[in-house]
Write a protein that holds these residues in place. Structure first.
Motif, PDB file in Angstrom:
ATOM      1  N   ALA A  17     -23.955 -11.740   9.656  1.00  0.00           N
ATOM      2  CA  ALA A  17     -23.600 -12.226   8.510  1.00  0.00           C
ATOM      3  C   ALA A  17     -23.274 -13.788   8.998  1.00  0.00           C
ATOM      4  O   ALA A  17     -23.757 -14.505   8.167  1.00  0.00           O
ATOM      5  CB  ALA A  17     -22.107 -11.937   7.855  1.00  0.00           C
ATOM      6  N   VAL A  18     -22.929 -14.236  10.183  1.00  0.00           N
ATOM      7  CA  VAL A  18     -22.785 -15.489  10.372  1.00  0.00           C
ATOM      8  C   VAL A  18     -24.274 -16.104  10.310  1.00  0.00           C
ATOM      9  O   VAL A  18     -24.174 -17.295   9.860  1.00  0.00           O
ATOM     10  CB  VAL A  18     -22.220 -15.612  11.958  1.00  0.00           C
ATOM     11  CG1 VAL A  18     -21.934 -17.163  12.184  1.00  0.00           C
ATOM     12  CG2 VAL A  18     -20.967 -14.912  12.125  1.00  0.00           C
ATOM     13  N   VAL A  19     -25.227 -15.473  10.987  1.00  0.00           N
ATOM     14  CA  VAL A  19     -26.374 -15.985  10.979  1.00  0.00           C
ATOM     15  C   VAL A  19     -27.185 -16.388   9.636  1.00  0.00           C
ATOM     16  O   VAL A  19     -27.457 -17.307   9.220  1.00  0.00           O
ATOM     17  CB  VAL A  19     -27.626 -15.180  11.704  1.00  0.00           C
ATOM     18  CG1 VAL A  19     -28.860 -15.783  11.861  1.00  0.00           C
ATOM     19  CG2 VAL A  19     -26.776 -14.963  13.377  1.00  0.00           C
ATOM     20  N   ALA A  21     -25.201 -17.037   7.057  1.00  0.00           N
ATOM     21  CA  ALA A  21     -24.561 -18.015   6.460  1.00  0.00           C
ATOM     22  C   ALA A  21     -25.151 -19.233   7.026  1.00  0.00           C
ATOM     23  O   ALA A  21     -25.136 -20.202   6.215  1.00  0.00           O
ATOM     24  CB  ALA A  21     -23.013 -18.013   7.094  1.00  0.00           C
ATOM     25  N   GLY A  22     -25.794 -19.320   8.272  1.00  0.00           N
ATOM     26  CA  GLY A  22     -26.408 -20.575   8.695  1.00  0.00           C
ATOM     27  C   GLY A  22     -27.550 -20.899   7.921  1.00  0.00           C
ATOM     28  O   GLY A  22     -27.918 -21.978   7.407  1.00  0.00           O
ATOM     29  N   MET A  25     -26.650 -22.075   4.427  1.00  0.00           N
ATOM     30  CA  MET A  25     -26.235 -23.522   4.641  1.00  0.00           C
ATOM     31  C   MET A  25     -27.663 -24.531   4.770  1.00  0.00           C
ATOM     32  O   MET A  25     -27.700 -25.565   3.783  1.00  0.00           O
ATOM     33  CB  MET A  25     -25.403 -23.834   5.747  1.00  0.00           C
ATOM     34  CG  MET A  25     -24.590 -25.200   5.522  1.00  0.00           C
ATOM     35  SD  MET A  25     -24.089 -25.675   7.143  1.00  0.00           S
ATOM     36  CE  MET A  25     -25.453 -25.857   8.141  1.00  0.00           C
ATOM     37  N   PRO A 114     -34.178 -26.238  13.004  1.00  0.00           N
ATOM     38  CA  PRO A 114     -33.865 -25.551  11.690  1.00  0.00           C
ATOM     39  C   PRO A 114     -34.491 -25.784  10.455  1.00  0.00           C
ATOM     40  O   PRO A 114     -34.684 -25.226   9.483  1.00  0.00           O
ATOM     41  CB  PRO A 114     -32.179 -25.936  11.580  1.00  0.00           C
ATOM     42  CG  PRO A 114     -31.780 -26.354  13.131  1.00  0.00           C
ATOM     43  CD  PRO A 114     -33.185 -26.788  13.736  1.00  0.00           C
TER      44      PRO A 114
ATOM     45  N   ALA B  17     -30.058 -23.208  17.389  1.00  0.00           N
ATOM     46  CA  ALA B  17     -29.497 -24.306  16.236  1.00  0.00           C
ATOM     47  C   ALA B  17     -28.805 -23.742  15.148  1.00  0.00           C
ATOM     48  O   ALA B  17     -28.115 -24.128  14.632  1.00  0.00           O
ATOM     49  CB  ALA B  17     -30.214 -25.438  16.275  1.00  0.00           C
ATOM     50  N   VAL B  18     -29.828 -22.702  14.565  1.00  0.00           N
ATOM     51  CA  VAL B  18     -29.311 -22.375  13.212  1.00  0.00           C
ATOM     52  C   VAL B  18     -27.887 -21.492  13.304  1.00  0.00           C
ATOM     53  O   VAL B  18     -27.266 -21.375  12.488  1.00  0.00           O
ATOM     54  CB  VAL B  18     -30.483 -21.240  12.603  1.00  0.00           C
ATOM     55  CG1 VAL B  18     -30.203 -20.717  11.481  1.00  0.00           C
ATOM     56  CG2 VAL B  18     -31.906 -21.926  12.663  1.00  0.00           C
ATOM     57  N   VAL B  19     -27.968 -20.738  14.278  1.00  0.00           N
ATOM     58  CA  VAL B  19     -26.576 -20.221  14.438  1.00  0.00           C
ATOM     59  C   VAL B  19     -25.459 -20.975  14.684  1.00  0.00           C
ATOM     60  O   VAL B  19     -24.474 -20.485  14.206  1.00  0.00           O
ATOM     61  CB  VAL B  19     -26.980 -19.183  15.792  1.00  0.00           C
ATOM     62  CG1 VAL B  19     -25.612 -18.252  16.043  1.00  0.00           C
ATOM     63  CG2 VAL B  19     -28.005 -18.248  15.551  1.00  0.00           C
ATOM     64  N   ALA B  21     -25.193 -23.821  13.381  1.00  0.00           N
ATOM     65  CA  ALA B  21     -25.026 -24.243  12.083  1.00  0.00           C
ATOM     66  C   ALA B  21     -24.289 -23.075  11.109  1.00  0.00           C
ATOM     67  O   ALA B  21     -23.306 -23.595  10.292  1.00  0.00           O
ATOM     68  CB  ALA B  21     -26.370 -24.578  11.325  1.00  0.00           C
ATOM     69  N   GLY B  22     -24.475 -22.215  11.491  1.00  0.00           N
ATOM     70  CA  GLY B  22     -23.677 -21.104  10.710  1.00  0.00           C
ATOM     71  C   GLY B  22     -22.248 -20.889  11.075  1.00  0.00           C
ATOM     72  O   GLY B  22     -21.222 -20.960  10.443  1.00  0.00           O
ATOM     73  N   TYR B  23     -21.663 -21.112  12.403  1.00  0.00           N
ATOM     74  CA  TYR B  23     -20.291 -21.106  12.951  1.00  0.00           C
ATOM     75  C   TYR B  23     -19.738 -22.454  12.375  1.00  0.00           C
ATOM     76  O   TYR B  23     -18.638 -22.320  11.826  1.00  0.00           O
ATOM     77  CB  TYR B  23     -20.634 -21.477  14.432  1.00  0.00           C
ATOM     78  CG  TYR B  23     -21.085 -20.408  15.103  1.00  0.00           C
ATOM     79  CD1 TYR B  23     -21.693 -18.976  14.774  1.00  0.00           C
ATOM     80  CD2 TYR B  23     -21.053 -20.421  16.669  1.00  0.00           C
ATOM     81  CE1 TYR B  23     -22.221 -18.174  15.364  1.00  0.00           C
ATOM     82  CE2 TYR B  23     -21.709 -19.371  17.547  1.00  0.00           C
ATOM     83  CZ  TYR B  23     -22.166 -18.368  16.884  1.00  0.00           C
ATOM     84  OH  TYR B  23     -22.731 -17.376  17.561  1.00  0.00           O
ATOM     85  N   MET B  25     -20.506 -24.201   9.546  1.00  0.00           N
ATOM     86  CA  MET B  25     -20.242 -23.971   8.290  1.00  0.00           C
ATOM     87  C   MET B  25     -18.935 -22.862   8.020  1.00  0.00           C
ATOM     88  O   MET B  25     -18.055 -23.340   7.257  1.00  0.00           O
ATOM     89  CB  MET B  25     -21.404 -23.244   7.503  1.00  0.00           C
ATOM     90  CG  MET B  25     -21.142 -23.345   6.167  1.00  0.00           C
ATOM     91  SD  MET B  25     -22.203 -22.224   5.256  1.00  0.00           S
ATOM     92  CE  MET B  25     -21.605 -20.988   5.624  1.00  0.00           C
ATOM     93  N   LEU B  26     -18.735 -21.863   8.832  1.00  0.00           N
ATOM     94  CA  LEU B  26     -17.933 -20.841   8.718  1.00  0.00           C
ATOM     95  C   LEU B  26     -16.315 -21.637   8.968  1.00  0.00           C
ATOM     96  O   LEU B  26     -15.468 -21.412   8.212  1.00  0.00           O
ATOM     97  CB  LEU B  26     -18.084 -19.862   9.575  1.00  0.00           C
ATOM     98  CG  LEU B  26     -17.471 -18.503   9.186  1.00  0.00           C
ATOM     99  CD1 LEU B  26     -18.244 -17.930   8.054  1.00  0.00           C
ATOM    100  CD2 LEU B  26     -17.634 -17.592  10.687  1.00  0.00           C
ATOM    101  N   PHE B  87     -18.702 -14.796  21.825  1.00  0.00           N
ATOM    102  CA  PHE B  87     -19.264 -14.671  20.832  1.00  0.00           C
ATOM    103  C   PHE B  87     -20.803 -14.058  20.706  1.00  0.00           C
ATOM    104  O   PHE B  87     -21.572 -14.797  20.756  1.00  0.00           O
ATOM    105  CB  PHE B  87     -19.182 -15.600  19.717  1.00  0.00           C
ATOM    106  CG  PHE B  87     -19.229 -15.103  18.120  1.00  0.00           C
ATOM    107  CD1 PHE B  87     -18.484 -14.104  17.684  1.00  0.00           C
ATOM    108  CD2 PHE B  87     -19.893 -15.972  17.196  1.00  0.00           C
ATOM    109  CE1 PHE B  87     -18.423 -13.912  16.250  1.00  0.00           C
ATOM    110  CE2 PHE B  87     -20.325 -15.381  15.751  1.00  0.00           C
ATOM    111  CZ  PHE B  87     -19.478 -14.455  15.375  1.00  0.00           C
ATOM    112  N   PRO B 114     -17.706 -12.424   9.528  1.00  0.00           N
ATOM    113  CA  PRO B 114     -17.754 -13.879   9.665  1.00  0.00           C
ATOM    114  C   PRO B 114     -16.314 -14.343   9.971  1.00  0.00           C
ATOM    115  O   PRO B 114     -15.900 -15.054  10.810  1.00  0.00           O
ATOM    116  CB  PRO B 114     -18.494 -14.542   8.591  1.00  0.00           C
ATOM    117  CG  PRO B 114     -19.395 -13.405   8.191  1.00  0.00           C
ATOM    118  CD  PRO B 114     -18.662 -12.175   8.308  1.00  0.00           C
TER     119      PRO B 114
END
Lengths: 216, 216
Positions: A17-19, A21-22, A25, A114, B17-19, B21-23, B25-26, B87, B114
């Motif tokens: 899910a985190v990915v 979300a990335g 965004m 990205p 990098a995408v991942v 970015a996910g963190y 944002m979260l 993580f 998440p």
DNA sequence: GCGTAGCGCAGGAATTTTTCCTGCTCTTTT
DNA sequence: AAAAGAGCAGGAAAAATTCCTGCGCTACGC
């Protein structure tokens, strides 16, 4: 650069899910792209695809249940015009081959910039294909050398020994079993590594497992 | 729920990098958490940790160069009070054991909700430890039954080298990477084969794949 | 405090494997 | 008939493996 009336409708498929979300965004920054669905497994992706008919599917390959490849095949089977962009961590060309063969139109690795994801989504939406530049090059080289599967370059004997190596047999083991000089087997082993472009027996094992030539 | 004067300062370590970015944002959704640094490899993580002294490190294990485990060890070596939350995508308890032994205070898998990441970060910041619920349970069961994975007989170093072997690295490769004599690595390699009762590197690879310690 | 045990590390020596090169036979293709 | 490629294997040098030994360090128990 005028605002478009019909944004590209994207479905995200990734088990983390985190990915997702990335991705969300990232894609949110582009007004012409809209994420309309998410799935965390292959079955759900197929079901949602049929209901929502997104323009583009952005899909990871390692999914629980039916894997990403099988999901691609099922989606393509029902809708041959489906446009699927694989977004995977795997750099190995074997995954690209498998994905394209399954019906995907694009392949990007997660290690790239990205922003490249956005370009790829747009490319697919406009009817083009899109491969990770780095990977496309490697793939092209392989194809030029006439290799379909990595194994098609192997002779019968080479493939036989490849399998035995992958199963964990030692060189002299194999020599005994095949009634060959261990020198012969050793030479084949070197030859096989060269042809498959791997540097170790461990990679041979992984390659074989990946192709379901030996069991895990 | 009053706004806090001192937000939790977090450093993110993940090679994609995408991942990250996910963190980001979260974690941005939580006013008490602030991402002050990112790193895409272990060396960079160590360096930035020393410079910035973040309160919490959120760290993936599979990193290029020195792996996540080694990065944890180095950070802890310089600052025994460092608080590190692993993580990772790996569900196997062996990784949890290794991470905690290396000095991490928390372990979460990417497959969880998440929001759980936020809870974990807060837990660590307040001096507590935090384990993925699912994993904590399995770990407890294993310990109670005194029955671990085939790898629990391996020492930290042995396991580290086991992983590298399974990934296809050669003995001298590993020696360079870990700054050891190749003799040492060769000896470990023999030792590992004995402990795991396998006869070849190919079987090491298969064992590792079976336990999802390396990817196919 | 002191023995014992285990880990991390690595050299010596013998052995085995790998690599690269070469050469032979046999079959298939042109 | 010539060429190309598979199958096989030896020689020589280089590299990896194995087994043994040893050292320093830490941790545990008595």
């Amino acid at each position: 650069m005028t605002s478009k009336p019909n944004p590209i409708r994207v479905m995200l498929v990734d088990d983390h899910a985190v990915v997702r979300a990335g991705y969300r965004m990232l894609l949110k920054n582009s007004v012409d792209i809209e994420v309309i669905a998410e799935a965390d497994n292959g079955e759900s992706a197929c079901k949602q695809y049929n209901q929502l008919q997104p323009d583009i599917v952005v899909m990871d390959l390692s999914l629980p249940g039916i894997g990403g490849l099988e999901a691609i095949r099922r989606i393509i089977a029902r809708d041959p015009d489906a446009r699927i962009l694989v977004f995977s961590m795997h750099e190995d060309t074997i995954f690209v081959e498998q994905a394209l063969q399954a019906g995907a139109q694009g392949y990007m690795t997660k290690s790239g910039a990205p922003e490249a994801l956005i370009d790829a989504v747009r490319a697919l939406a406009s009817g083009k294909t899109h491969l990770d530049k780095n990977i496309a090059e490697r793939l092209a080289f392989q194809k030029m050398r006439g290799k379909d599967t990595p194994f098609s370059g192997l002779s019968t004997r080479e493939f036989e020994i490849f399998c035995l190596l992958a199963e964990g047999h030692s060189t002299s083991d194999i020599a005994k079993r095949l009634s060959l000089s261990y020198k012969t087997v050793a030479n084949y082993s070197t030859q096989i590594k060269n042809k498959l472009e791997v540097g170790s027996i461990a990679e041979i094992a992984r390659l074989a497992i990946r192709h379901q030539i030996v069991n895990v």
